[in-house]
Enzyme design. Structure first.
Site, PDB file in Angstrom:
ATOM      1  N   HIS A  29      -3.947  -4.984   0.179  1.00  0.00           N
ATOM      2  CA  HIS A  29      -3.504  -5.396   1.515  1.00  0.00           C
ATOM      3  C   HIS A  29      -3.576  -6.915   1.663  1.00  0.00           C
ATOM      4  O   HIS A  29      -4.508  -7.439   2.282  1.00  0.00           O
ATOM      5  CB  HIS A  29      -4.378  -4.728   2.594  1.00  0.00           C
ATOM      6  CG  HIS A  29      -4.041  -3.294   2.830  1.00  0.00           C
ATOM      7  ND1 HIS A  29      -3.000  -2.901   3.652  1.00  0.00           N
ATOM      8  CD2 HIS A  29      -4.581  -2.153   2.337  1.00  0.00           C
ATOM      9  CE1 HIS A  29      -2.924  -1.577   3.672  1.00  0.00           C
ATOM     10  NE2 HIS A  29      -3.875  -1.095   2.881  1.00  0.00           N
ATOM     11  N   GLU A  76      -2.051  -8.817   3.599  1.00  0.00           N
ATOM     12  CA  GLU A  76      -1.938  -9.258   4.999  1.00  0.00           C
ATOM     13  C   GLU A  76      -3.302  -9.435   5.661  1.00  0.00           C
ATOM     14  O   GLU A  76      -3.442 -10.217   6.597  1.00  0.00           O
ATOM     15  CB  GLU A  76      -1.070  -8.275   5.811  1.00  0.00           C
ATOM     16  CG  GLU A  76      -1.753  -6.973   6.239  1.00  0.00           C
ATOM     17  CD  GLU A  76      -1.905  -5.941   5.123  1.00  0.00           C
ATOM     18  OE1 GLU A  76      -1.505  -6.225   3.969  1.00  0.00           O
ATOM     19  OE2 GLU A  76      -2.448  -4.843   5.404  1.00  0.00           O
ATOM     20  N   CYS A 120       0.821  -1.220   0.000  1.00  0.00           N
ATOM     21  CA  CYS A 120       0.000   0.000   0.000  1.00  0.00           C
ATOM     22  C   CYS A 120       0.853   1.267   0.000  1.00  0.00           C
ATOM     23  O   CYS A 120       1.458   1.598  -0.997  1.00  0.00           O
ATOM     24  CB  CYS A 120      -1.009  -0.030   1.145  1.00  0.00           C
ATOM     25  SG  CYS A 120      -2.341   1.163   0.863  1.00  0.00           S
TER      26      CYS A 120
END
Ligand code: MN
Length: 226
Positions: free
Chosen positions: A203, A205, A96
């Protein structure tokens, strides 16, 4: 266990968890207390996390009215880490804000506000839940990204979340684009000359529980292990 450096940010949990689940050890560092050179000397990999906007003066532009700065000192500290990581050919995963910083560190520029500067853009700011699918991305064949994701999906298209109002504009030196959204917004960049240097605009994660992007973290931590 490979030591994965993560510069401090406000929402660390999912980054740390995604790294742990593939056998890496997250080590959170801060420019307030740590020297970039000492950090890189003991690091096996560098993960740049999300956060506020990179200061546009770093790429020679005036600040757009939507400019929302990151924590003081973070731009400089993370740019220093990136430069040292490149010199050491250390694996880098930039997420990001991280992909944006990677591009600026190489002399590139950013779209400062997608809704203002890209007509008919897709929704790139879908906040809740963090793993909500916002749009698809088209991956470049045989790129690092596509090779890693190929283990997971038999397609060069994948669905991603999206919480960004900025994006890569003019590419920095040594970088190539390896994923775009259907509206043309750049969603991944890489430096093919490095051992592992991947930036993604989404994202990954946030999917640590379900594993959709586990191959990205696996590839990163495996590269850090060598
Ligand atoms: Mn997006």
């Amino acid at each position: 266990m490979p030591q994965i450096i993560i510069p401090a940010c406000s929402k660390l949990h999912d980054y740390e968890e995604a790294v742990r689940r593939v056998g890496g050890e997250p080590v959170v560092v801060s420019g307030d207390t740590d020297s970039a050179a000492e950090v890189i000397a003991r690091a096996d990999g560098l993960l740049l996390a999300g956060g506020g906007d990179v200061d546009p003066t770093l790429y020679g532009e005036a600040r757009h009215q939507t400019y929302d700065p990151a924590e003081p000192g973070r731009d400089t500290f993370e740019m220093d880490l990136l430069r040292l990581a490149r010199d050491a050919n250390l694996p880098v995963l930039a997420i990001c804000r991280g992909i944006q910083l990677l591009n600026v560190a190489r002399g590139g520029t950013l779209v400062q506000d997608i809704p203002d500067q890209i007509p008919n853009a897709l929704p790139h700011t879908v906040r809740e839940p963090s793993f909500a699918i916002a749009h698809e991305v088209w991956m470049a064949k045989d790129s690092l990204l596509e090779r890693l994701m190929r283990e997971q999906i038999e397609s060069d298209t994948c669905d991603v979340n999206s919480r960004h109002h900025q994006a890569v504009k003019d590419l920095g030196a040594g970088l190539v684009v390896t994923a775009t959204a259907p509206d043309g917004v750049i969603e991944a960049i890489e430096d093919p000359s490095q051992r592992f240097c991947l930036g993604v605009q989404w994202h990954p994660e946030n999917f640590y529980r379900t594993g959709e992007f586990r191959p990205l973290f696996e590839g990163f931590v495996d590269a850090a292990r060598r």
